[in-house]
Design a protein around this motif. Structure first.
Motif, PDB file in Angstrom:
ATOM      1  N   ARG A  77      33.122  51.253  48.906  1.00 58.13           N
ATOM      2  CA  ARG A  77      34.001  51.578  50.040  1.00 58.13           C
ATOM      3  C   ARG A  77      33.845  50.532  51.146  1.00 58.13           C
ATOM      4  O   ARG A  77      34.726  50.383  51.995  1.00 58.13           O
ATOM      5  CB  ARG A  77      33.668  52.963  50.578  1.00 58.13           C
ATOM      6  N   PHE A  78      32.716  49.818  51.132  1.00 57.70           N
ATOM      7  CA  PHE A  78      32.423  48.828  52.171  1.00 57.70           C
ATOM      8  C   PHE A  78      32.369  47.406  51.619  1.00 57.70           C
ATOM      9  O   PHE A  78      32.671  46.447  52.328  1.00 57.70           O
ATOM     10  CB  PHE A  78      31.091  49.152  52.853  1.00 57.70           C
ATOM     11  N   VAL A  79      31.964  47.283  50.358  1.00 53.43           N
ATOM     12  CA  VAL A  79      31.836  45.977  49.710  1.00 53.43           C
ATOM     13  C   VAL A  79      32.928  45.856  48.648  1.00 53.43           C
ATOM     14  O   VAL A  79      33.095  46.761  47.826  1.00 53.43           O
ATOM     15  CB  VAL A  79      30.446  45.832  49.052  1.00 53.43           C
ATOM     16  N   PRO A  80      33.698  44.781  48.638  1.00 51.66           N
ATOM     17  CA  PRO A  80      34.735  44.620  47.615  1.00 51.66           C
ATOM     18  C   PRO A  80      34.141  44.721  46.204  1.00 51.66           C
ATOM     19  O   PRO A  80      33.076  44.146  45.937  1.00 51.66           O
ATOM     20  CB  PRO A  80      35.278  43.214  47.883  1.00 51.66           C
ATOM     21  N   PRO A  81      34.800  45.445  45.302  1.00 55.06           N
ATOM     22  CA  PRO A  81      34.275  45.583  43.935  1.00 55.06           C
ATOM     23  C   PRO A  81      34.007  44.248  43.242  1.00 55.06           C
ATOM     24  O   PRO A  81      33.101  44.142  42.422  1.00 55.06           O
ATOM     25  CB  PRO A  81      35.395  46.367  43.218  1.00 55.06           C
ATOM     26  N   GLU A  84      30.524  43.327  44.233  1.00 59.05           N
ATOM     27  CA  GLU A  84      29.498  44.388  44.213  1.00 59.05           C
ATOM     28  C   GLU A  84      28.306  43.974  43.356  1.00 59.05           C
ATOM     29  O   GLU A  84      27.152  44.097  43.765  1.00 59.05           O
ATOM     30  CB  GLU A  84      30.111  45.693  43.700  1.00 59.05           C
ATOM     31  N   ARG A  85      28.587  43.471  42.165  1.00 61.91           N
ATOM     32  CA  ARG A  85      27.488  43.091  41.270  1.00 61.91           C
ATOM     33  C   ARG A  85      26.727  41.891  41.821  1.00 61.91           C
ATOM     34  O   ARG A  85      25.493  41.847  41.750  1.00 61.91           O
ATOM     35  CB  ARG A  85      28.030  42.777  39.873  1.00 61.91           C
ATOM     36  N   SER A  86      27.429  40.922  42.364  1.00 65.43           N
ATOM     37  CA  SER A  86      26.766  39.753  42.942  1.00 65.43           C
ATOM     38  C   SER A  86      25.870  40.151  44.105  1.00 65.43           C
ATOM     39  O   SER A  86      24.776  39.598  44.278  1.00 65.43           O
ATOM     40  CB  SER A  86      27.800  38.730  43.410  1.00 65.43           C
ATOM     41  N   THR A  87      26.323  41.112  44.902  1.00 69.25           N
ATOM     42  CA  THR A  87      25.515  41.591  46.026  1.00 69.25           C
ATOM     43  C   THR A  87      24.263  42.277  45.522  1.00 69.25           C
ATOM     44  O   THR A  87      23.158  42.090  46.066  1.00 69.25           O
ATOM     45  CB  THR A  87      26.334  42.556  46.899  1.00 69.25           C
ATOM     46  N   TYR A  88      24.401  43.076  44.461  1.00 69.10           N
ATOM     47  CA  TYR A  88      23.247  43.733  43.831  1.00 69.10           C
ATOM     48  C   TYR A  88      22.249  42.689  43.328  1.00 69.10           C
ATOM     49  O   TYR A  88      21.037  42.804  43.551  1.00 69.10           O
ATOM     50  CB  TYR A  88      23.739  44.609  42.690  1.00 69.10           C
ATOM     51  N   PHE A 146      25.287  39.434  35.687  1.00 69.40           N
ATOM     52  CA  PHE A 146      24.876  38.826  36.955  1.00 69.40           C
ATOM     53  C   PHE A 146      26.045  38.521  37.894  1.00 69.40           C
ATOM     54  O   PHE A 146      25.900  37.746  38.841  1.00 69.40           O
ATOM     55  CB  PHE A 146      24.051  37.577  36.672  1.00 69.40           C
ATOM     56  N   GLY A 147      27.195  39.141  37.647  1.00 66.07           N
ATOM     57  CA  GLY A 147      28.289  39.117  38.604  1.00 66.07           C
ATOM     58  C   GLY A 147      29.232  37.938  38.537  1.00 66.07           C
ATOM     59  O   GLY A 147      30.226  37.902  39.278  1.00 66.07           O
ATOM     60  N   LEU A 148      28.968  36.970  37.660  1.00 74.34           N
ATOM     61  CA  LEU A 148      29.816  35.786  37.616  1.00 74.34           C
ATOM     62  C   LEU A 148      31.193  36.085  37.028  1.00 74.34           C
ATOM     63  O   LEU A 148      32.204  35.540  37.491  1.00 74.34           O
ATOM     64  CB  LEU A 148      29.135  34.679  36.811  1.00 74.34           C
ATOM     65  N   ARG A 149      31.238  36.930  36.019  1.00 70.34           N
ATOM     66  CA  ARG A 149      32.530  37.281  35.420  1.00 70.34           C
ATOM     67  C   ARG A 149      33.419  37.994  36.440  1.00 70.34           C
ATOM     68  O   ARG A 149      34.631  37.757  36.499  1.00 70.34           O
ATOM     69  CB  ARG A 149      32.318  38.152  34.191  1.00 70.34           C
ATOM     70  N   GLN A 150      32.826  38.852  37.246  1.00 71.41           N
ATOM     71  CA  GLN A 150      33.592  39.605  38.236  1.00 71.41           C
ATOM     72  C   GLN A 150      34.243  38.673  39.265  1.00 71.41           C
ATOM     73  O   GLN A 150      35.422  38.821  39.587  1.00 71.41           O
ATOM     74  CB  GLN A 150      32.684  40.627  38.936  1.00 71.41           C
ATOM     75  N   LEU A 153      37.038  36.482  37.645  1.00 72.03           N
ATOM     76  CA  LEU A 153      38.304  37.198  37.488  1.00 72.03           C
ATOM     77  C   LEU A 153      39.017  37.356  38.828  1.00 72.03           C
ATOM     78  O   LEU A 153      40.246  37.235  38.905  1.00 72.03           O
ATOM     79  CB  LEU A 153      38.050  38.573  36.851  1.00 72.03           C
ATOM     80  N   ALA A 154      38.247  37.620  39.890  1.00 74.75           N
ATOM     81  CA  ALA A 154      38.849  37.724  41.219  1.00 74.75           C
ATOM     82  C   ALA A 154      39.457  36.395  41.639  1.00 74.75           C
ATOM     83  O   ALA A 154      40.542  36.346  42.244  1.00 74.75           O
ATOM     84  CB  ALA A 154      37.808  38.181  42.233  1.00 74.75           C
ATOM     85  N   TRP A 155      38.777  35.298  41.340  1.00 70.61           N
ATOM     86  CA  TRP A 155      39.294  33.964  41.663  1.00 70.61           C
ATOM     87  C   TRP A 155      40.595  33.677  40.915  1.00 70.61           C
ATOM     88  O   TRP A 155      41.524  33.073  41.467  1.00 70.61           O
ATOM     89  CB  TRP A 155      38.242  32.926  41.303  1.00 70.61           C
ATOM     90  N   ARG A 156      40.659  34.174  39.668  1.00 74.01           N
ATOM     91  CA  ARG A 156      41.884  33.998  38.878  1.00 74.01           C
ATOM     92  C   ARG A 156      42.980  34.993  39.265  1.00 74.01           C
ATOM     93  O   ARG A 156      44.097  34.911  38.744  1.00 74.01           O
ATOM     94  CB  ARG A 156      41.564  34.156  37.390  1.00 74.01           C
ATOM     95  N   GLY A 157      42.638  35.953  40.134  1.00 72.17           N
ATOM     96  CA  GLY A 157      43.613  36.964  40.525  1.00 72.17           C
ATOM     97  C   GLY A 157      43.849  38.007  39.456  1.00 72.17           C
ATOM     98  O   GLY A 157      44.916  38.647  39.420  1.00 72.17           O
ATOM     99  N   LYS A 158      42.855  38.209  38.580  1.00 72.58           N
ATOM    100  CA  LYS A 158      42.977  39.176  37.495  1.00 72.58           C
ATOM    101  C   LYS A 158      42.087  40.379  37.766  1.00 72.58           C
ATOM    102  O   LYS A 158      41.011  40.238  38.346  1.00 72.58           O
ATOM    103  CB  LYS A 158      42.583  38.535  36.160  1.00 72.58           C
ATOM    104  N   PRO A 159      42.500  41.578  37.329  1.00 70.57           N
ATOM    105  CA  PRO A 159      41.674  42.768  37.544  1.00 70.57           C
ATOM    106  C   PRO A 159      40.453  42.765  36.630  1.00 70.57           C
ATOM    107  O   PRO A 159      40.485  42.188  35.530  1.00 70.57           O
ATOM    108  CB  PRO A 159      42.619  43.923  37.190  1.00 70.57           C
ATOM    109  N   TYR A 160      39.403  43.395  37.100  1.00 66.69           N
ATOM    110  CA  TYR A 160      38.193  43.503  36.290  1.00 66.69           C
ATOM    111  C   TYR A 160      38.410  44.518  35.175  1.00 66.69           C
ATOM    112  O   TYR A 160      39.010  45.576  35.383  1.00 66.69           O
ATOM    113  CB  TYR A 160      37.014  43.942  37.154  1.00 66.69           C
ATOM    114  N   THR A 161      37.936  44.200  33.994  1.00 68.58           N
ATOM    115  CA  THR A 161      38.004  45.114  32.852  1.00 68.58           C
ATOM    116  C   THR A 161      36.598  45.378  32.344  1.00 68.58           C
ATOM    117  O   THR A 161      35.767  44.459  32.255  1.00 68.58           O
ATOM    118  CB  THR A 161      38.853  44.524  31.714  1.00 68.58           C
TER     119      THR A 161
END
Length: 251
Positions: A77-81, A84-88, A146-150, A153-161
């Protein structure tokens, strides 16, 4: 610009993880790095035990609480999805770096294996454990873990699956080879001192507790597919009698 910042944040978090991971090898093995599990800050034994326990507890709480689905739903709700994994990963790495920096020396000797073959065997197990940890991350998906895929995908403008559930190589022998690798690496010590023993006991206890929580989450997410996997494959020890000749289905 936002997409590039997201990608850069994910890459920076991953670099911090790599530093923390490589330092962990030196920290546990007393190799190269300036502060290790046997050579930290000098302190009276009572203070050392208390501070080290707090450092281990901080990492355990952060690492476990932030991994729970309930926390993730609140946190995003506070951190963009997308980050989220990179922040973790970043916060987990910072918790480890704090532990390395503030670790207190507990020098009492527990054992010291001097027989050459036995000592060499323990060193081989130490490196085997770390190799198992590293290899296991690629048998699931290293870049997603480790959050790189997430962020990619955001950089490519694609939704996470979500990734499909697969059981490759080590995961056909035990359900948690990554954690088994950590346990082997932490305990395979030719020379064991009190600080290392505290570290090994605390991290092993944490792993055993955290796996129960993780398995509960996996059953909730995957249902009968994971229940069947759990029936077929042991948690940590590759005991032959727990296996069947039937190949675990891939999804």
């Amino acid at each position: 610009m936002k997409r590039y910042l997201t990608l850069g944040y994910g890459a920076a978090s991953y670099i911090v993880f790599v530093v923390a991971f490589l330092y962990a090898i030196g920290f546990v093995g007393n190799i190269v790095v300036p502060r290790t599990v046997d050579h930290g800050i000098a302190a009276p034994i009572g203070e050392a035990a208390a501070v080290n326990a707090v450092l281990l507890g901080l990492f355990a709480v952060q690492h476990s609480v932030m991994a729970r689905p309930v926390f993730k739903r609140w946190w995003t709700r506070f951190v963009p999805p997308s980050i989220e994994r990179s922040t973790y990963v970043w916060l987990s790495s910072v918790a480890l770096l704090l532990l390395y920096w503030q670790w207190r020396t507990m020098p009492a000797l527990i054992w010291d294996v001097r027989q050459p073959v036995a000592r060499l065997t323990l060193w081989a197990l130490f490196w085997l454990g770390w190799a198992m940890v590293f290899a296991s991350t690629f048998m699931i998906n290293h870049f997603d873990l480790f959050g790189l895929r997430q962020v990619y995908l955001a950089w490519r403008g694609k939704p996470y699956t979500e990734l499909d559930f697969h059981t490759h190589l080590f995961y056909r022998l035990v359900r948690h080879p990554l954690m088994l690798g950590f346990i082997v690496a932490f305990w395979a010590a030719p020379t064991m001192r009190a600080g290392h023993l505290l570290f090994a006991i605390a991290t092993t206890a944490y792993i055993l507790i955290a796996l129960q929580l993780e398995e509960r989450d996996l059953v909730a997410a995957l249902g009968d597919k994971y229940r069947e996997y759990r029936r077929q494959v042991p948690m940590l020890l590759p005991l032959p009698h727990r296996h069947t000749t039937e190949t675990i289905r891939q999804s």
